[in-house]
Design an enzyme around this catalytic site. Sequence first.
Site, PDB file in Angstrom:
ATOM      1  N   LYS A 225      16.436   2.211   4.668  1.00 30.03           N
ATOM      2  CA  LYS A 225      17.655   1.964   5.448  1.00 30.03           C
ATOM      3  C   LYS A 225      18.212   0.589   5.117  1.00 30.03           C
ATOM      4  CE  LYS A 225      18.382   4.810   9.404  1.00 30.03           C
ATOM      5  NZ  LYS A 225      18.624   4.926  10.834  1.00 30.03           N
TER       6      LYS A 225
ATOM      7  N   LYS B 259      14.504  19.238  -2.858  1.00 25.24           N
ATOM      8  CA  LYS B 259      13.569  19.419  -1.743  1.00 25.24           C
ATOM      9  C   LYS B 259      14.348  19.804  -0.478  1.00 25.24           C
ATOM     10  CE  LYS B 259      10.398  16.919   1.178  1.00 25.24           C
ATOM     11  NZ  LYS B 259      10.311  15.812   2.050  1.00 25.24           N
TER      12      LYS B 259
ATOM     13  N   LYS C  98      16.698  18.266   6.094  1.00 25.92           N
ATOM     14  CA  LYS C  98      17.892  18.159   6.950  1.00 25.92           C
ATOM     15  C   LYS C  98      18.902  17.193   6.339  1.00 25.92           C
ATOM     16  CE  LYS C  98      15.762  16.918  10.704  1.00 25.92           C
ATOM     17  NZ  LYS C  98      14.377  17.347  10.557  1.00 25.92           N
TER      18      LYS C  98
HETATM   19  P1  ADP Z   1      13.448  16.587   7.051  1.00 25.43           P
HETATM   20  O1  ADP Z   1      13.250  16.092   5.628  1.00 25.43           O
HETATM   21  O2  ADP Z   1      14.172  17.875   7.091  1.00 25.43           O
HETATM   22  O3  ADP Z   1      14.056  15.525   7.951  1.00 25.43           O
HETATM   23  P2  ADP Z   1      10.989  15.878   8.344  1.00 25.43           P
HETATM   24  O4  ADP Z   1      10.941  14.599   7.578  1.00 25.43           O
HETATM   25  O5  ADP Z   1      11.288  15.831   9.815  1.00 25.43           O
HETATM   26  O6  ADP Z   1      12.008  16.883   7.624  1.00 25.43           O
HETATM   27  O7  ADP Z   1       9.637  16.640   8.086  1.00 25.43           O
HETATM   28  C1  ADP Z   1       8.678  16.998   9.068  1.00 25.43           C
HETATM   29  C2  ADP Z   1       7.439  17.507   8.340  1.00 25.43           C
HETATM   30  O8  ADP Z   1       7.766  18.609   7.467  1.00 25.43           O
HETATM   31  C3  ADP Z   1       6.791  16.440   7.450  1.00 25.43           C
HETATM   32  O9  ADP Z   1       5.398  16.533   7.584  1.00 25.43           O
HETATM   33  C4  ADP Z   1       7.220  16.800   6.055  1.00 25.43           C
HETATM   34  O10 ADP Z   1       6.278  16.421   5.089  1.00 25.43           O
HETATM   35  C5  ADP Z   1       7.375  18.318   6.118  1.00 25.43           C
HETATM   36  N1  ADP Z   1       8.455  18.754   5.206  1.00 25.43           N
HETATM   37  C6  ADP Z   1       9.777  18.532   5.372  1.00 25.43           C
HETATM   38  N2  ADP Z   1      10.490  19.080   4.354  1.00 25.43           N
HETATM   39  C7  ADP Z   1       9.596  19.663   3.524  1.00 25.43           C
HETATM   40  C8  ADP Z   1       9.702  20.414   2.295  1.00 25.43           C
HETATM   41  N3  ADP Z   1      10.876  20.654   1.740  1.00 25.43           N
HETATM   42  N4  ADP Z   1       8.582  20.851   1.727  1.00 25.43           N
HETATM   43  C9  ADP Z   1       7.382  20.603   2.317  1.00 25.43           C
HETATM   44  N5  ADP Z   1       7.213  19.927   3.448  1.00 25.43           N
HETATM   45  C10 ADP Z   1       8.290  19.452   4.072  1.00 25.43           C
END
Ligand code: ADP
Length: 324
Positions: free
Chosen positions: A110, A189, A192
């Site tokens: 950030k 990947k 969100k």
């Molecule tokens: P986002 O990237 O959508 O904000 P988060 O960071 O909140 O998702 O992820 C929550 C959990 O889900 C974490 O443990 C993260 O490693 C896992 N995760 C998120 N996106 C993926 C993905 N594309 N493949 C595998 N694991 C993921």
Amino acid sequence: MRVLSGIQPTGRFHWGNYFGAIRQYIALQHADEAYYFIANLHALTTVRDREVLRRNTQDAALDLLALGLDPAKATLFVQSDVPEVSELCWVLMTITSQGRLERCHAFKEKKSKGIAADMGLYTYPVLMAADILAYDSNVVPVGEDQVQHIEVARDLAKAFNHRYGEVFVVPEAKVMPDAARVPGTNGEKMSKSYNNTIEVFEEVKAARKKIMRIETDSRPMEQPKEPEGDHLYQLCSLFVDDAKRQTLATRYRTGGFGYGEIKKLLADEAEAFFAPARERRRELESHPDRVIEILTDGAGRARRKARQVLDRVQQACGLAYTNP
Ligand code: ADP
Ligand code: TRP
């Protein structure tokens, strides 16, 4: 062995969250003790609308329970229902060096983008350490992106123990296997932040629409294709058994198919895969009191454990004054 992990209620869970994290939590709920919580204090660093945060917290609980988290096996609770954790966070903050936090990636990223970061984001890893250490957790299943934060928790536990005696259990990270890196609808990947997600409980029609729009290359139908590395193939592989996966790989290598066909297969398989969870979620939605009961019961159990650990901490560093 005590397993613990948390997930932030920052939006509806997507396939990446399920295959990358939630599925493993559920598989590990058979450990001697498993604690899973909805990290609403962490989410407060990004979700600033009270109604959204409340709804996300409820949705997270419903989603986790519907996906198979069993409250008879695992303790499920909401992070802010255990105030002992915030108190422990302060104690840990007093032994955390500023430089250590400046190197943590969420804050660093950030800052490098020139976005104003508040103290919540800055001290995020210390709260996470408190989450872990408050329950004497041995194993913390997380995605690769969280390993740095578990390192902070380990270092703080060791630093505290070094200064005050053996108070904390030093936790281990359990990293989800690489295979679970789920690609999104554009091949990046799934996240969100990249606007390329398909939600686990997305409305069936909307999910189908997103699947049909998954970006693919424009090679002609006849051309044989290598399945490995193809994100549509990777997505299908998440939902089908070995036999179906092999048939699909052979079709890729033989050529003569259209991506539309594969997308339809993906939509059907994903729908069937999540159908029982969808049904359970519908059932739970009509019993909101039951969900509150589960979370209240979970918070009670979690607080009792956290209280014991906090008592040890207070004794160790001389905070237990009027109540020695
Ligand atoms: P986002 O990237 O959508 O904000 P988060 O960071 O909140 O998702 O992820 C929550 C959990 O889900 C974490 O443990 C993260 O490693 C896992 N995760 C998120 N996106 C993926 C993905 N594309 N493949 C595998 N694991 C993921
Ligand atoms: N920061 C984690 C994430 O974004 C969520 C989390 C908060 C967590 N506290 C934790 C994970 C403690 C494991 C242990 O995914």
